[in-house]
Structures are given as structure tokens and as C-alpha cells.
Design a protein around this motif. Structure first.
Motif, PDB file in Angstrom:
ATOM      1  N   LYS A  14       0.819  -1.257  -0.103  1.00 49.41           N
ATOM      2  CA  LYS A  14       0.186  -0.064  -0.189  1.00 49.41           C
ATOM      3  C   LYS A  14       0.858   1.221   0.106  1.00 49.41           C
ATOM      4  N   SER A  15       2.018   1.209   0.670  1.00 50.01           N
ATOM      5  CA  SER A  15       2.812   2.435   0.836  1.00 50.01           C
ATOM      6  C   SER A  15       3.321   2.375  -0.555  1.00 50.01           C
ATOM      7  N   GLY A  16       3.820   1.538  -1.077  1.00 54.06           N
ATOM      8  CA  GLY A  16       4.516   1.550  -2.490  1.00 54.06           C
ATOM      9  C   GLY A  16       3.688   2.348  -3.503  1.00 54.06           C
ATOM     10  N   VAL A  17       2.372   1.761  -3.392  1.00 55.41           N
ATOM     11  CA  VAL A  17       1.392   2.138  -4.368  1.00 55.41           C
ATOM     12  C   VAL A  17       1.303   3.794  -4.111  1.00 55.41           C
ATOM     13  N   LEU A  18       1.180   4.469  -2.902  1.00 53.78           N
ATOM     14  CA  LEU A  18       0.885   5.668  -2.417  1.00 53.78           C
ATOM     15  C   LEU A  18       2.168   6.344  -3.002  1.00 53.78           C
ATOM     16  N   GLU A  19       3.142   6.029  -2.819  1.00 56.38           N
ATOM     17  CA  GLU A  19       4.483   6.570  -3.096  1.00 56.38           C
ATOM     18  C   GLU A  19       4.485   6.788  -4.850  1.00 56.38           C
ATOM     19  N   SER A  20       4.269   5.792  -5.654  1.00 54.08           N
ATOM     20  CA  SER A  20       4.284   5.635  -7.034  1.00 54.08           C
ATOM     21  C   SER A  20       3.246   6.736  -7.626  1.00 54.08           C
ATOM     22  N   MET A  21       2.003   6.804  -6.827  1.00 55.06           N
ATOM     23  CA  MET A  21       1.161   7.756  -7.545  1.00 55.06           C
ATOM     24  C   MET A  21       1.323   9.177  -6.945  1.00 55.06           C
ATOM     25  N   LYS A  22       2.352   9.483  -5.883  1.00 58.27           N
ATOM     26  CA  LYS A  22       2.572  10.757  -5.629  1.00 58.27           C
ATOM     27  C   LYS A  22       3.062  11.643  -6.723  1.00 58.27           C
ATOM     28  N   GLY A  23       2.217  12.758  -6.798  1.00 56.52           N
ATOM     29  CA  GLY A  23       2.574  13.608  -7.890  1.00 56.52           C
ATOM     30  C   GLY A  23       2.011  13.624  -9.082  1.00 56.52           C
ATOM     31  N   ILE A  24       1.255  12.245  -9.250  1.00 52.22           N
ATOM     32  CA  ILE A  24       0.661  11.976 -10.712  1.00 52.22           C
ATOM     33  C   ILE A  24      -0.901  12.876 -10.816  1.00 52.22           C
ATOM     34  N   LYS A  25      -0.992  13.540 -11.504  1.00 50.68           N
ATOM     35  CA  LYS A  25      -2.054  14.076 -12.029  1.00 50.68           C
ATOM     36  C   LYS A  25      -3.324  13.083 -12.247  1.00 50.68           C
ATOM     37  N   PRO A  26      -4.386  12.948 -11.600  1.00 52.08           N
ATOM     38  CA  PRO A  26      -5.439  11.770 -12.074  1.00 52.08           C
ATOM     39  C   PRO A  26      -6.090  12.491 -13.549  1.00 52.08           C
ATOM     40  N   GLU A  27      -6.278  11.464 -14.417  1.00 53.66           N
ATOM     41  CA  GLU A  27      -7.020  11.686 -15.397  1.00 53.66           C
ATOM     42  C   GLU A  27      -8.363  11.789 -15.261  1.00 53.66           C
ATOM     43  N   GLN A  28      -9.322  12.218 -16.186  1.00 54.75           N
ATOM     44  CA  GLN A  28     -10.463  12.132 -16.100  1.00 54.75           C
ATOM     45  C   GLN A  28     -11.271  10.775 -15.964  1.00 54.75           C
ATOM     46  N   VAL A  29     -11.994  10.418 -15.018  1.00 50.69           N
ATOM     47  CA  VAL A  29     -12.530   9.031 -14.680  1.00 50.69           C
ATOM     48  C   VAL A  29     -13.677   8.899 -15.657  1.00 50.69           C
ATOM     49  N   VAL A  30     -13.781   7.690 -16.458  1.00 48.94           N
ATOM     50  CA  VAL A  30     -14.957   7.477 -17.224  1.00 48.94           C
ATOM     51  C   VAL A  30     -15.359   6.140 -16.762  1.00 48.94           C
ATOM     52  N   GLY A  31     -14.955   5.099 -16.564  1.00 49.88           N
ATOM     53  CA  GLY A  31     -15.084   3.992 -16.038  1.00 49.88           C
ATOM     54  C   GLY A  31     -14.752   3.536 -14.622  1.00 49.88           C
ATOM     55  N   GLU A  32     -13.944   2.435 -14.327  1.00 49.18           N
ATOM     56  CA  GLU A  32     -13.849   2.058 -12.928  1.00 49.18           C
ATOM     57  C   GLU A  32     -12.463   2.831 -12.524  1.00 49.18           C
ATOM     58  N   SER A  33     -12.777   2.946 -11.247  1.00 46.75           N
ATOM     59  CA  SER A  33     -11.678   4.087 -10.495  1.00 46.75           C
ATOM     60  C   SER A  33     -11.229   3.407  -9.268  1.00 46.75           C
ATOM     61  N   VAL A  34      -9.919   3.938  -8.605  1.00 45.73           N
ATOM     62  CA  VAL A  34      -9.262   3.772  -7.590  1.00 45.73           C
ATOM     63  C   VAL A  34      -9.115   5.052  -6.625  1.00 45.73           C
ATOM     64  N   ILE A  35      -9.501   5.074  -5.349  1.00 43.81           N
ATOM     65  CA  ILE A  35      -9.304   6.193  -4.845  1.00 43.81           C
ATOM     66  C   ILE A  35      -7.854   5.754  -3.919  1.00 43.81           C
ATOM     67  N   ILE A  36      -6.763   6.471  -4.219  1.00 42.26           N
ATOM     68  CA  ILE A  36      -5.618   6.701  -3.536  1.00 42.26           C
ATOM     69  C   ILE A  36      -5.381   7.979  -3.012  1.00 42.26           C
ATOM     70  N   GLY A  37      -5.185   7.968  -1.593  1.00 40.48           N
ATOM     71  CA  GLY A  37      -5.084   9.317  -0.904  1.00 40.48           C
ATOM     72  C   GLY A  37      -6.323   9.883  -1.039  1.00 40.48           C
ATOM     73  N   ARG A  38      -6.510  11.153  -1.498  1.00 42.86           N
ATOM     74  CA  ARG A  38      -7.735  12.061  -1.609  1.00 42.86           C
ATOM     75  C   ARG A  38      -7.957  12.174  -3.241  1.00 42.86           C
ATOM     76  N   ARG A  39      -7.437  11.460  -4.089  1.00 43.48           N
ATOM     77  CA  ARG A  39      -7.700  11.563  -5.498  1.00 43.48           C
ATOM     78  C   ARG A  39      -8.292  10.196  -5.756  1.00 43.48           C
ATOM     79  N   THR A  40      -8.948  10.484  -6.950  1.00 45.18           N
ATOM     80  CA  THR A  40      -9.680   9.154  -7.697  1.00 45.18           C
ATOM     81  C   THR A  40      -8.929   9.060  -8.783  1.00 45.18           C
ATOM     82  N   TYR A  41      -8.477   8.108  -9.330  1.00 47.14           N
ATOM     83  CA  TYR A  41      -7.640   7.559 -10.626  1.00 47.14           C
ATOM     84  C   TYR A  41      -8.346   6.797 -11.238  1.00 47.14           C
TER      85      TYR A  41
END
Length: 103
Positions: A14-41
């Protein structure tokens, strides 16, 4: 946690995924999504970042399964709304009066 995505084994935490997604801007969600931190990817974006593979190489289901097992909140496709039957003006007026008319 060890999981297989696109026939390749990955050791994800979980910490590795959080670190990998840090600083990544979420794209527009059209289908399935994952909430990582406070962002939906979108699921495919998360899969691409954590596996460094092309999005066509894995399915959204593989990533959803892995993210769910790691404890992230995942959302599937929104359910389609059930189409309602359209009433004619006569049927609508009759229904409002409490007397259904079948045509």
C-alpha cells in the motif's frame, strides 16, 4: 503482497502504491476507478504507473483485484439507469386521478 498483472508477478504494498502515485495528476474518470489518498484515479492509469506497462497489456479487473486486496477503495462501472416507461398525457392524467388507463 504478491500479485500477477499481465502475466508478470509484482510485489505491491500500500505504501509503495501511494509513493508511486504521489505527484501524478489524475486523468478524467470514465469507468472503473481507485481512490488513492484523496484523489480518484482511473484504474488503467494506476496500472500503468505501478507496473510501467502499456495499458493494453493488462485488464482493469487485474488492477482492481490487486488494489482491493491492498485495501484501496475501488469503484466499478456505474450501473445503467433503468429506462422508465413514458406515459401519454391521457395515461398521466388518469394516474394522477388514481384511475390507471390501459391503452
Amino acid at each position: 503482497m504478491r500479485c500477477v498483472i499481465a502475466r508478470f508477478p509484482f510485489d505491491l504494498t500500500k505504501s509503495g502504491v501511494l509513493e508511486s502515485m504521489k505527484g501524478i495528476k489524475p486523468e478524467q474518470v470514465v469507468g472503473e476507478s481507485v481512490i488513492i489518498g484523496r484523489r480518484t484515479y482511473p484504474v488503467k492509469q494506476v496500472g500503468q504507473v505501478i507496473t510501467r506497462q502499456d495499458r493494453r497489456d493488462f485488464s482493469a479487473g487485474e488492477v482492481l483485484r490487486a488494489m482491493t486486496q491492498l485495501g484501496f477503495t475501488c469503484r466499478g462501472l456505474p450501473r445503467a439507469a433503468v429506462p422508465r416507461r413514458v406515459l401519454s398525457p391521457l395515461q398521466q392524467a388518469s394516474a394522477m386521478l388514481g384511475i390507471p388507463v390501459t391503452v
